[in-house]
Design a protein around this motif. Structure first.
Motif, PDB file in Angstrom:
ATOM      1  N   GLY A 408       0.803  -1.226   0.000  1.00 48.55           N
ATOM      2  CA  GLY A 408       0.000   0.000   0.000  1.00 48.55           C
ATOM      3  C   GLY A 408       0.829   1.265   0.000  1.00 48.55           C
ATOM      4  N   LEU A 409       2.103   1.166  -0.422  1.00 50.23           N
ATOM      5  CA  LEU A 409       2.925   2.371  -0.449  1.00 50.23           C
ATOM      6  C   LEU A 409       3.317   2.707  -1.879  1.00 50.23           C
ATOM      7  N   HIS A 410       3.722   3.944  -2.063  1.00 51.01           N
ATOM      8  CA  HIS A 410       4.156   4.461  -3.341  1.00 51.01           C
ATOM      9  C   HIS A 410       5.562   3.935  -3.638  1.00 51.01           C
ATOM     10  N   GLY A 411       5.880   3.780  -4.913  1.00 51.82           N
ATOM     11  CA  GLY A 411       7.195   3.290  -5.307  1.00 51.82           C
ATOM     12  C   GLY A 411       8.350   4.066  -4.686  1.00 51.82           C
ATOM     13  N   LYS A 412       8.142   5.373  -4.538  1.00 53.05           N
ATOM     14  CA  LYS A 412       9.237   6.193  -4.030  1.00 53.05           C
ATOM     15  C   LYS A 412       9.483   6.021  -2.531  1.00 53.05           C
ATOM     16  N   SER A 413       8.549   5.388  -1.812  1.00 51.51           N
ATOM     17  CA  SER A 413       8.717   5.215  -0.365  1.00 51.51           C
ATOM     18  C   SER A 413       9.964   4.411  -0.046  1.00 51.51           C
ATOM     19  N   PHE A 414      10.434   3.664  -1.021  1.00 49.12           N
ATOM     20  CA  PHE A 414      11.577   2.810  -0.786  1.00 49.12           C
ATOM     21  C   PHE A 414      12.818   3.604  -0.408  1.00 49.12           C
ATOM     22  N   ILE A 415      12.942   4.786  -0.965  1.00 48.24           N
ATOM     23  CA  ILE A 415      14.152   5.574  -0.734  1.00 48.24           C
ATOM     24  C   ILE A 415      14.317   5.959   0.742  1.00 48.24           C
ATOM     25  N   PRO A 416      13.308   6.594   1.364  1.00 46.48           N
ATOM     26  CA  PRO A 416      13.470   6.870   2.796  1.00 46.48           C
ATOM     27  C   PRO A 416      13.632   5.604   3.636  1.00 46.48           C
ATOM     28  N   LEU A 417      12.944   4.537   3.285  1.00 51.11           N
ATOM     29  CA  LEU A 417      13.060   3.318   4.084  1.00 51.11           C
ATOM     30  C   LEU A 417      14.499   2.804   4.067  1.00 51.11           C
ATOM     31  N   LEU A 418      15.111   2.875   2.917  1.00 56.18           N
ATOM     32  CA  LEU A 418      16.486   2.404   2.808  1.00 56.18           C
ATOM     33  C   LEU A 418      17.427   3.297   3.614  1.00 56.18           C
ATOM     34  N   LEU A 419      17.205   4.604   3.529  1.00 53.10           N
ATOM     35  CA  LEU A 419      18.070   5.531   4.253  1.00 53.10           C
ATOM     36  C   LEU A 419      17.920   5.373   5.760  1.00 53.10           C
ATOM     37  N   GLY A 420      16.773   4.832   6.171  1.00 53.81           N
ATOM     38  CA  GLY A 420      16.519   4.628   7.591  1.00 53.81           C
ATOM     39  C   GLY A 420      17.554   3.728   8.245  1.00 53.81           C
ATOM     40  N   PHE A 421      18.205   2.875   7.467  1.00 56.93           N
ATOM     41  CA  PHE A 421      19.248   2.022   8.046  1.00 56.93           C
ATOM     42  C   PHE A 421      20.426   2.859   8.533  1.00 56.93           C
ATOM     43  N   GLY A 422      20.598   4.026   7.934  1.00 61.50           N
ATOM     44  CA  GLY A 422      21.695   4.888   8.360  1.00 61.50           C
ATOM     45  C   GLY A 422      21.277   5.708   9.558  1.00 61.50           C
ATOM     46  N   CYS A 423      20.280   6.569   9.341  1.00 65.42           N
ATOM     47  CA  CYS A 423      19.801   7.404  10.437  1.00 65.42           C
ATOM     48  C   CYS A 423      18.365   7.790  10.105  1.00 65.42           C
ATOM     49  N   THR A 424      17.499   7.690  11.102  1.00 68.71           N
ATOM     50  CA  THR A 424      16.088   7.951  10.868  1.00 68.71           C
ATOM     51  C   THR A 424      15.827   9.415  10.521  1.00 68.71           C
ATOM     52  N   VAL A 425      16.669  10.310  11.040  1.00 68.78           N
ATOM     53  CA  VAL A 425      16.396  11.741  10.853  1.00 68.78           C
ATOM     54  C   VAL A 425      16.446  12.167   9.378  1.00 68.78           C
TER      55      VAL A 425
END
Lengths: 703, 84
Positions: A408-425
């Motif tokens: 149920g998410l947009h294709g672009k949501s993947f980018i922030p999710l991936l960056l979350g492994f580094g830092c959530t901010v």
């Protein structure tokens, strides 16, 4: 960059206001920067989180204020951006609206221009990327098109600065020519016009039109079934039943005559005017502009290579953001550490002064904890700017959509999710690539479940203390995967509860590839970075002072600390402080999850930043410096806790407590503290339930 | 009349109707996707990419299945085998 809003009430009366409209990808931002130079101000439109950029330029002794409207395809009430753009034009009545269009893609871009003309404002069309249109063999007879559409046209090539002076001249001239509004709006089929006229006449009988609802436009929008206008009319004119009936009857007549839905009929009318004008004024030899892009796409988004290329690029973004950013952040951290030492060295009073401690451990550490993220954030935004400006972001959405839409998410949501492994901010800030507010909120809310870098020291400490080396890597991977699974599950859950029914409408244009300019990327990076510092710094500073007070006060009586070694004295002081007492108070609540008061106290400290958990654990257990002697901390931990408790703690730290910084950024980016609070309480509750379930099950199985 | 999502790559068709709510129809209209518009399927795996005039548009599969098209006159039917 100027901090005060440029649109202050003290503005000179002869100042002109220009609104800059246009489709996304038309080069609006570049043109805005060229028009206004360095005199810019970034803020928000009132009441919403849509960014509002203003800038000034001078022409012929006049001051001209340029307001950058959100990039939109149309002016319906379909999205927040469109509503904001429309409200601004209706209520602020800019003297001129500049519509930036892509000259090589004229028909679609003119759809917005026609809608702007319906609003009755004077429109100057910036025929941008005119060089590309020429190269593609697209000949535009500008004077003829001006006459046919009733607007002024200027050719521009924004990234080279061509046509900017001409555009400035055209703006001033158009404002002079149409002081009270634009030329008459475009006329549609006589049946449509007859209905507009009849409804307008009926509207006029209810009294003078309320501000922001010009009569003919209101009639047109009512015909189109625009919910916002219907609501405004109900509010201002007290919902006369006669009007509602007249609108319904008119819609019925039109739909019967044209054999189509009314919003389609009106869109058709607009495109009719556009294609009529383009047939006369545009000559095309062959549109070849996309051929290179198409060839690149045959590889970049092809079935076998699309995903690997996407993953590779994301890996590079990740490496850049954290590989290059972390050492820089560490440098900043060392700088602040050094400044703390230097401050203590030159401190005139006693070394144990509370003021020194406040300045060093509260203020300096607080400011430092924000600035430590700055390199990551700047690099991240630079990387995102490159991906966006080059046109790759649309491709990434294409490649990822088939996976993301299942949850149920947009294709672009993947980018922030991936960056979350580094830092959530920075990951939360990266949700800006999503256009839909729902997509942004869902992504933001589940982001803390993606284990950030700050949690790694906690995992390393607990895994290292309690588990044999062969178990550690699989367990670590398991933790990360568990977090990802929870995030996806929660996203799906939020999508099917809080935001049910609204399926993501995935429709976007695929822009041709372009070479990003250094200037554009730097400007983007600087704007976002500055916004981050300004927004985060104030709140984080306050919170770190609060945390300093909580861990330092009340002071333990001197005689209880006398004779204790330094580390035990610190432990005693922390136990005596408000945080220590809160830890004690929380113990009964946390005991079912396997936590004692010491772990609870450390958790409170970890709220400031995840990394703090390790430091607090070692202070509260009086185990010395965790970096210098990890073995002693490990031994202390093993004496105090069982492996089962360690697992419960690991899971709790994985799920719970987005750090203060995350809370602040989520509140800022979502525009409301309630989302940050919902996230904090929801995730903490979930963490508690999981930790209790695991600990109690484990105990029942006598692990 | 077939859903756009079933149009084979390389084939051309004309939009006949859009079977979604007002929100979808408005959004698509703003991009030029209206009944009568002619488009060509460029990519059809996952979401689809169509060519409309000189414009490339990405449509999610859900959206593409709500756009009903008819094979353009003279062009092979969407269900026909290979594009020429």
């Amino acid at each position: 960059m100027n901090d005060a809003p440029l649109s202050s009430p003290s503005a000179a009366p002869h100042r002109l206001t220009v609104a800059l409209a246009g489709n996304p990808n038309a080069g609006k931002t570049t043109l805005f920067n060229r028009l206004t130079g360095a005199r810019q101000h970034v803020g928000n439109y009132p009441g919403v989180t849509v960014e509002k950029k203003e800038g000034l330029f001078r022409y012929d002794g006049r001051e001209i204020l340029v307001v950058d409207l959100p990039g939109t395809y149309s002016l319906t009430a379909a999205s927040l951006d469109e509503r904001v753009a429309r409200q601004f034009i209706l209520h602020e009545r800019p003297d001129v609206v500049v519509d930036v269009v892509d000259a090589s893609n004229l028909e679609r871009h003119l759809y917005l221009a026609v809608q702007l003309r319906e609003l009755g404002v004077p429109v100057v069309l910036a025929l941008n990327m005119a060089d590309l249109a020429d190269a593609a063999g697209c000949l535009i007879d500008a004077p003829l098109l001006e006459r046919l559409l009733g607007l002024r046209i200027v050719r521009t090539v924004a990234h080279k600065g061509e046509g900017v002076a001409e555009l400035q001249a055209a703006i001033v001239e158009t404002a002079r020519r149409f002081p009270g509004g634009g030329p008459p709006r475009p006329r549609y089929d006589r049946r449509v016009e007859a209905e507009i006229e009849a409804l307008a006449a009926l509207l006029a009988t209810f009294g003078p039109p309320p501000p922001g609802l010009p009569v003919e436009w209101t009639a047109l929008k009512l015909l189109e079934g625009d919910e916002d206008v219907a609501r405004a009319v109900r509010a201002h004119l007290h919902a006369p039943a006669a009007l509602t009936e007249a609108v319904a009857a008119a819609i019925g007549r039109l739909e019967k005559h044209f054999g189509d839905r009314v919003e389609t009929i009106l869109a058709d009318q607009r495109y009719g005017i556009i294609s009529g004008a383009c047939q006369e004024a545009v000559r095309r030899s062959a549109a070849q502009r996309h051929s290179t892009s198409d060839r690149i796409d045959d590889i970049v988004i092809s079935r076998p290579l699309g995903l690997p290329i996407f993953l590779l690029l994301m890996y590079l973004v990740f490496r850049l953001t954290f590989g290059l950013g972390d050492p820089l952040g560490a440098l900043i951290e060392r700088g602040f550490h050094w400044a703390g030492g230097a401050l203590a060295a030159v401190w005139p009073g006693p070394r144990d002064s509370a003021w020194l401690s406040l300045l060093r451990d509260g203020v300096l550490r607080g400011v430092g904890s924000v600035l430590v993220f700055l390199p990551n954030i700047l690099l991240l935004f630079a990387a995102i700017a490159v991906l966006e400006d080059s046109g790759y972001m649309a491709r990434a959405a294409f490649v990822m959509d088939q996976w993301m839409h299942r949850i149920g998410l947009h294709g672009k949501s993947f980018i922030p999710l991936l960056l979350g492994f580094g830092c959530t901010v920075p990951a939360v800030m990266a949700t800006r690539v999503l256009e839909s507010r729902r997509d942004r909120l869902v992504t933001m809310l589940v982001l803390p479940l993606i284990s950030c870098g700050g949690r790694l020291p906690i995992y390393t400490m607990l895994l290292g203390a309690f588990f044999p080396p062969a178990w550690r890597t699989p367990m670590l991977l398991g933790l990360y995967l568990f977090g990802v699974a929870l995030a996806l599950l929660l996203a799906k859950l939020l999508r099917s509860t809080l935001w049910r029914g609204e399926e993501p409408l995935f429709v976007m244009e695929l822009p041709p590839y372009r070479l990003p300019t250094v200037r554009g990327v730097l400007l983007h990076t600087w704007e976002r970075g500055w916004l981050f510092v300004r927004k985060a710094a104030t709140v984080i500073l306050g919170l770190s002072i609060v945390l300093w007070v909580l861990t330092s006060y009340p002071k333990a009586p001197a005689h209880t600390l006398a004779g204790l070694p330094a580390d035990q004295a610190r432990a005693a002081q922390l136990a005596y402080s408000a945080a220590g007492r809160a830890g004690h108070a929380l113990e009964p609540l946390l005991r079912p999850a396997g936590f004692d008061w010491k772990a609870a106290t450390a958790l409170l400290g970890a709220f400031a930043a995840k990394e703090m958990f390790v430091a607090q654990m070692s202070i509260v257990h009086a185990a010395g410096d965790p970096d210098a002697a990890p073995a002693s901390l490990h031994a202390t931990l093993r004496r105090n806790y069982t492996p089962l408790q360690a697992v419960a703690m690991l899971l709790f730290c994985l799920i719970s407590l987005p750090c203060v910084m995350t809370g602040v950024v989520v509140a800022r980016e979502s525009g409301a503290w309630r989302w940050a609070l919902l996230q904090l309480s929801g995730l903490t509750l979930l963490a508690y339930i999981v930790a209790v379930a695991v600990y109690q099950t484990g105990r029942a199985l006598t692990l | 009349m077939t859903p756009l999502s079933q149009l084979a790559e390389g084939h051309t068709a004309t939009i006949v109707a859009i079977s979604g709510g007002v929100r979808l129809r408005r959004r698509l209209a703003a991009l030029g996707l209206l009944p009568g518009a002619q488009l060509r399927m460029l990519r059809n795996h996952g979401p689809v990419i169509v060519l409309l005039r000189s414009d490339r548009l990405i449509l999610g599969r859900g959206v593409a299945s709500k756009v009903l098209v008819a094979a353009a006159a003279g062009a092979p039917a969407p269900s026909a085998a290979k594009p020429s």
